[in-house]
Design a protein around this motif. Sequence first.
Motif, short mmCIF file in Angstrom:
data_model
loop_
_atom_site.label_atom_id
_atom_site.label_comp_id
_atom_site.label_asym_id
_atom_site.label_seq_id
_atom_site.Cartn_x
_atom_site.Cartn_y
_atom_site.Cartn_z
N GLU A 228 34.83 13.19 75.26
CA GLU A 228 33.32 13.09 75.42
C GLU A 228 32.79 14.26 76.23
O GLU A 228 33.43 14.70 77.24
CB GLU A 228 33.16 11.95 76.24
CG GLU A 228 31.63 11.61 76.49
CD GLU A 228 31.37 10.70 77.41
OE1 GLU A 228 30.27 10.20 77.62
OE2 GLU A 228 32.51 9.84 77.70
N ALA A 229 31.74 15.03 75.62
CA ALA A 229 31.31 16.13 76.26
C ALA A 229 29.87 15.78 76.83
O ALA A 229 29.29 15.02 76.58
CB ALA A 229 31.01 17.09 75.08
N ILE A 230 30.08 15.95 78.30
CA ILE A 230 28.75 15.51 79.15
C ILE A 230 28.10 16.79 79.80
O ILE A 230 28.90 17.45 80.64
CB ILE A 230 29.46 14.51 80.14
CG1 ILE A 230 29.98 13.26 79.73
CG2 ILE A 230 28.17 14.01 81.27
CD1 ILE A 230 31.03 12.55 80.74
N GLU A 231 26.89 16.90 79.26
CA GLU A 231 25.84 17.88 79.80
C GLU A 231 25.72 17.79 81.31
O GLU A 231 25.20 16.75 81.75
CB GLU A 231 24.84 18.39 78.98
CG GLU A 231 23.96 19.37 79.43
CD GLU A 231 22.86 19.77 78.58
OE1 GLU A 231 22.36 20.95 78.51
OE2 GLU A 231 22.68 19.06 77.56
N VAL A 232 25.61 18.86 81.95
CA VAL A 232 25.36 18.86 83.51
C VAL A 232 24.06 20.00 83.44
O VAL A 232 24.31 21.13 83.25
CB VAL A 232 26.48 19.12 84.46
CG1 VAL A 232 25.74 19.20 86.00
CG2 VAL A 232 27.59 18.49 84.39
N ASP A 233 22.87 19.51 83.94
CA ASP A 233 21.86 20.25 83.89
C ASP A 233 21.52 20.38 85.32
O ASP A 233 20.80 19.87 86.23
CB ASP A 233 20.52 19.71 83.38
CG ASP A 233 19.48 20.46 83.34
OD1 ASP A 233 19.41 21.60 83.86
OD2 ASP A 233 18.39 20.13 82.55
N PHE A 234 21.89 21.69 86.01
CA PHE A 234 21.77 22.33 87.24
C PHE A 234 20.11 22.57 87.36
O PHE A 234 19.99 22.62 88.62
CB PHE A 234 22.58 23.27 87.47
CG PHE A 234 24.07 23.02 87.44
CD1 PHE A 234 24.48 22.27 88.84
CD2 PHE A 234 24.92 23.91 86.61
CE1 PHE A 234 25.71 22.24 88.83
CE2 PHE A 234 26.34 23.47 86.55
CZ PHE A 234 26.71 22.71 87.77
N ASP A 235 19.61 22.49 86.74
CA ASP A 235 18.16 22.66 86.88
C ASP A 235 17.28 21.40 87.31
O ASP A 235 16.17 21.40 87.64
CB ASP A 235 17.22 23.19 85.66
CG ASP A 235 17.64 24.62 85.43
OD1 ASP A 235 18.02 25.58 86.44
OD2 ASP A 235 17.59 25.31 84.26
#
Length: 209
Positions: free
Chosen positions: A27-34
């Motif tokens: 599972e690929a989980i995106e992390v949005d540092f913005d």
Amino acid sequence: MMKLYYSAGSCSTSCHITLEESGLKYEAIEVDFDKPADPNTVLVSKLNALGTLPILITDDGQQLDQNLAIHTYIADKAADKKLLPAIGTFERAQALNWLSFVTSDLHKGIGSLFGVDGISTDKAVQEPVRKFMVGRANDYLSYMDTKLAGKDFLTGKNFTPADAYAFVVTGWTKWLEIPLTPYKNIQGYLARVAARPAVAKVLKEEGLN
């Protein structure tokens, strides 16, 4: 199932590519540092005191958070895909040699340019610093271009995790105003990597194409 925490377009994208190439379940989980309010951003700081990506959580809940280790682990988990040559062979050492080059030299040589503004807000300081860094980045690009002569990928005919990593890092040049015009071998190489189905899928999923 393995979980990969990534930030689109960052070095963690290369781990996403290697996972997709492996055929393993993940599972690929995106992390949005913005978005500081993103719960995944908070989670990353808890999982890794450095607050950096990638982070891979294995099937049994263990954690890796360095590119080289993640790429090697995934390749060995999917040995049938032959993403890395067999342990103990020169060919494997050669592939790891390239992976080390991207990790230690190419990544820092190109990626450090993203931090020029953080060194000083004074343009008189920024300009010579940037000039020096661009020079170093071009040293690494020139080396890579020379080594790619007559080859499809970094080690020859076979795609390895080093190619996933080099593809992502070299792609940063378009954001840093480092032209690849002098590097014909690299230009052809990037096109070949981008055309791979697994790479194209990841780029689409991360919104990078």
